[in-house]
Design an enzyme around this catalytic site. Structure first.
Site, mmCIF file in Angstrom:
data_model
loop_
_atom_site.group_PDB
_atom_site.id
_atom_site.type_symbol
_atom_site.label_atom_id
_atom_site.label_comp_id
_atom_site.label_asym_id
_atom_site.label_seq_id
_atom_site.Cartn_x
_atom_site.Cartn_y
_atom_site.Cartn_z
ATOM 1 C CG HIS A 181 -1.956 -1.073 1.217
ATOM 2 N ND1 HIS A 181 -2.841 -1.263 0.172
ATOM 3 C CD2 HIS A 181 -2.214 -2.060 2.110
ATOM 4 C CE1 HIS A 181 -3.601 -2.309 0.437
ATOM 5 N NE2 HIS A 181 -3.246 -2.831 1.603
ATOM 6 C CG ASP A 203 -2.678 -8.343 0.639
ATOM 7 O OD1 ASP A 203 -1.908 -8.640 1.566
ATOM 8 O OD2 ASP A 203 -3.744 -7.702 0.804
ATOM 9 C CG HIS A 220 -6.501 -5.437 1.764
ATOM 10 N ND1 HIS A 220 -5.888 -6.318 2.639
ATOM 11 C CD2 HIS A 220 -7.695 -5.117 2.307
ATOM 12 C CE1 HIS A 220 -6.688 -6.509 3.685
ATOM 13 N NE2 HIS A 220 -7.790 -5.806 3.516
#
Ligand code: Q9C
Ligand code: ZN
Length: 348
Positions: free
Chosen positions: A162, A198, A200
């Site tokens: 992220h 992942d 996300h």
């Protein structure tokens, strides 16, 4: 599998985060890495400490002023008030549309907002030391593969996917997968594929490489219409400029089953073949597990074996980088299944 583990990871140990408006214990804990290390040790994998300095790739992936902030954030927080040693800083204001992000405020919390995408990435006293050593672990895994290892695993935390060029977010500070991909580019690889599995979407990795054709990014993740990180990860994001056609998002509705997930994996693997990548980085989030406390896919240990097998069939020098996965007690077993599936297939 040759594994580079981050010996500093435990120095990043924030206590709480926010979840549904309440303060709760952090999901991203030192225990996660300890469980994985124990499982790999028991299975007889070769464990090493980082042996490469990620400095050059770091300067290519992250902005200088962001790295300066990260390195000095904790001392600055303590300088405000010695009692802050017992407190975690959280941002409270962000430079969204119409606000300026080119001028660095003097106020510490304002700078924290400037360099954050959310309030979900708590800093601790050893965050910089842990994240910086994680970058070295990623660079070490990349080096070993470029030197001829079939594959290597970067066992590190905090995770990275992220984190963007100049911001932290989603428990991530330095983008380890991007460091690995850039390190391979700096060595012999002409094109690297990053496959993010992942739960996300890997918004940081996507944004870092969005205008580049030398790093292809593909991601299978919960649909951002309902799932974190919400503001990136849609299917119509395909890259721009030189990067046009070198980004592939495969969002799936929360609650999708293993059949849907493996159909998406097949599409991602086909695309990696089409772009003629000569090396692979896998952002290995294990929060797709059926028992994950904050995610909503339903993969099992057997499915993780199958994932490893399919990745090995790509036949590429491969670096695995640990991302999320919050069912800590099962994390070691799940990681081990991916690596075992990979090695069983690679051996044939
Ligand atoms: N802040 C990774 O898996 N949302 N990050 C949790 C409370 C953030 C997950 C809700 C989830 C980030 C690397
Ligand atoms: Zn995740």
């Amino acid at each position: 599998m040759l594994t580079f583990h981050n010996p500093m990871h435990h120095l990043h140990a924030p206590v709480h985060e926010f979840f549904r408006g309440e303060k709760v214990a952090c999901f991203e804990t030192p225990a996660r890495a300890e469980f994985v290390l124990a499982a790999l040790q028991a299975a007889g994998h070769e464990l090493r400490e980082p042996d490469q300095d990620a400095a050059s790739a770091l300067a290519q992936i992250h902005s200088e002023r962001y790295l300066d902030f990260l390195r000095t954030a904790w001392p600055q927080w303590i300088a405000l008030d010695p009692q802050n040693e017992q407190r975690q800083p959280f941002p409270s204001v962000w430079p969204v549309r119409s606000l300026r992000s080119d001028v660095e405020p003097e106020n510490f919390v304002a700078r924290l907002g400037l360099y954050s995408m959310d309030n979900g990435s708590p800093l601790a006293s050893g965050t910089w030391a842990a994240a910086r050593a994680g970058a070295d672990a990623a660079a070490s895994a990349a080096h070993s593969v470029m030197a001829g290892a079939r594959a290597a695993f970067c066992l590190s935390r905090p995770p990275g996917h992220h984190a963007g060029h100049d911001f932290m977010g989603g428990y991530c500070f330095i983008n380890n997968a991007a460091i690995a991909a850039q390190t391979m580019r700096n060595l012999e690889a002409d094109r690297v594929a990053v496959l993010d599995v992942d739960y996300h979407h890997g918004n940081g990795t996507q944004s870092i490489f969005y205008e580049r054709d030398d790093v292809f990014f593909a991601s299978i993740h919960g649909d951002p219409l309902t799932e974190y990180p919400f503001y990136l990860g849609h299917a119509d994001e395909t890259g721009v400029g030189d990067g046009a056609g070198y980004n592939l998002n495969l969002p799936l509705p929360a609650g999708s089953d293993a059949a849907a997930w493996f159909a998406a994996l097949e599409r991602a693997c086909k695309a990696i073949g089409y772009v003629h990548a000569d090396a692979l980085v896998v952002s290995l989030g294990l929060d797709t597990f059926e028992g994950d406390p904050i995610s909503q896919f339903s993969l099992t240990a057997g499915d993780f074996d199958r994932l490893g097998t399919r990745l090995a069939a790509l036949g590429l020098p491969t670096v695995f980088v640990l991302e999320g996965g919050y069912a800590a007690a099962e994390l070691g077993d799940n990681a081990q299944h991916v690596l075992r599936g990979f090695e069983n297939c690679a051996a044939k």
